[in-house]
Motif scaffolding. Structure first.
Motif, short mmCIF file in Angstrom:
data_model
loop_
_atom_site.label_atom_id
_atom_site.label_comp_id
_atom_site.label_asym_id
_atom_site.label_seq_id
_atom_site.Cartn_x
_atom_site.Cartn_y
_atom_site.Cartn_z
N GLU A 10 0.21 1.50 12.08
CA GLU A 10 -0.92 1.72 11.10
C GLU A 10 -1.49 2.38 10.85
O GLU A 10 -1.52 2.87 11.93
CB GLU A 10 -1.08 -0.13 11.22
N SER A 60 6.22 1.33 -0.44
CA SER A 60 5.76 -0.18 0.52
C SER A 60 4.40 -0.75 -0.15
O SER A 60 4.31 -1.88 0.48
CB SER A 60 6.21 0.23 1.51
N LYS A 61 3.72 0.20 -0.14
CA LYS A 61 2.19 0.21 -0.70
C LYS A 61 2.01 -0.42 -2.04
O LYS A 61 1.23 -1.54 -2.38
CB LYS A 61 1.23 1.18 -0.57
N GLY A 80 -4.91 -6.97 0.41
CA GLY A 80 -5.57 -7.58 1.67
C GLY A 80 -3.72 -7.89 2.24
O GLY A 80 -4.11 -7.93 3.83
N GLU A 81 -2.80 -7.54 2.51
CA GLU A 81 -1.59 -7.82 2.93
C GLU A 81 -1.04 -6.32 3.76
O GLU A 81 -1.40 -5.35 2.71
CB GLU A 81 -0.12 -8.43 2.63
N LYS A 82 -0.81 -6.18 4.69
CA LYS A 82 0.55 -5.52 5.29
C LYS A 82 1.82 -4.72 4.48
O LYS A 82 2.21 -5.97 4.77
CB LYS A 82 0.42 -5.25 7.19
N PRO A 83 1.25 -3.74 4.50
CA PRO A 83 3.32 -3.10 3.45
C PRO A 83 3.63 -3.48 4.61
O PRO A 83 4.14 -3.18 5.64
CB PRO A 83 3.17 -1.80 3.02
N GLU A 84 5.70 -3.47 4.27
CA GLU A 84 6.72 -3.61 5.29
C GLU A 84 6.96 -1.72 5.54
O GLU A 84 6.21 -1.06 4.74
CB GLU A 84 7.65 -3.60 4.24
N VAL A 143 2.86 -4.40 -2.54
CA VAL A 143 2.12 -5.99 -1.57
C VAL A 143 0.66 -6.15 -2.16
O VAL A 143 0.51 -5.25 -3.24
CB VAL A 143 2.04 -5.35 -0.32
N PRO A 144 0.79 -7.50 -2.14
CA PRO A 144 -0.60 -8.43 -2.63
C PRO A 144 -1.98 -7.12 -1.89
O PRO A 144 -1.88 -6.36 -0.64
CB PRO A 144 -0.23 -9.16 -2.70
#
Length: 98
Positions: free
Chosen positions: A63, A20-21, A27-31, A24-25
């Motif tokens: 988180e 999941s990490k 700076g954004e939070k993963p699912e 993700v681009p």
């Protein structure tokens, strides 16, 4: 606890967190990854991930931050609803005498 190695459930959770990490681009939070593993100790590898921990009724999103390392996931997903003393409830219909 890790002197005897990670169990199958823990390694599966870590694999899902890595996946999941990775998707993700920057700076954004993963699912969030949903889990029932409340007894999982938070590892340094998990920092920055979002885990949805089951509390018996629904999943609470947590988180992972650096100061959480070494704690259990269960410490961040409370299993009961704190009661508020002194509030009027449903059954308390107090009518004062005249």
């Amino acid at each position: 606890k890790f002197g005897r190695g990670l169990g199958r459930g823990a390694s599966t959770l870590l694999k899902k967190l890595r996946k999941s990490k990775k998707d993700v681009p920057f700076g954004e939070k993963p699912e969030p990854v949903r889990t029932h593993m409340r007894n999982m100790i938070i590892l340094p590898e998990m920092i920055g991930s979002v885990v949805a921990v089951f509390n018996g009724k629904d999943f609470i999103k947590v988180e992972i931050k650096p100061e959480m390392v070494g704690m259990y996931l269960a410490e961040f997903s409370i299993t009961y609803k704190p009661i508020r003393h002194g509030r009027q409830g449903m059954g308390n219909k107090f009518v004062p005498l005249r």
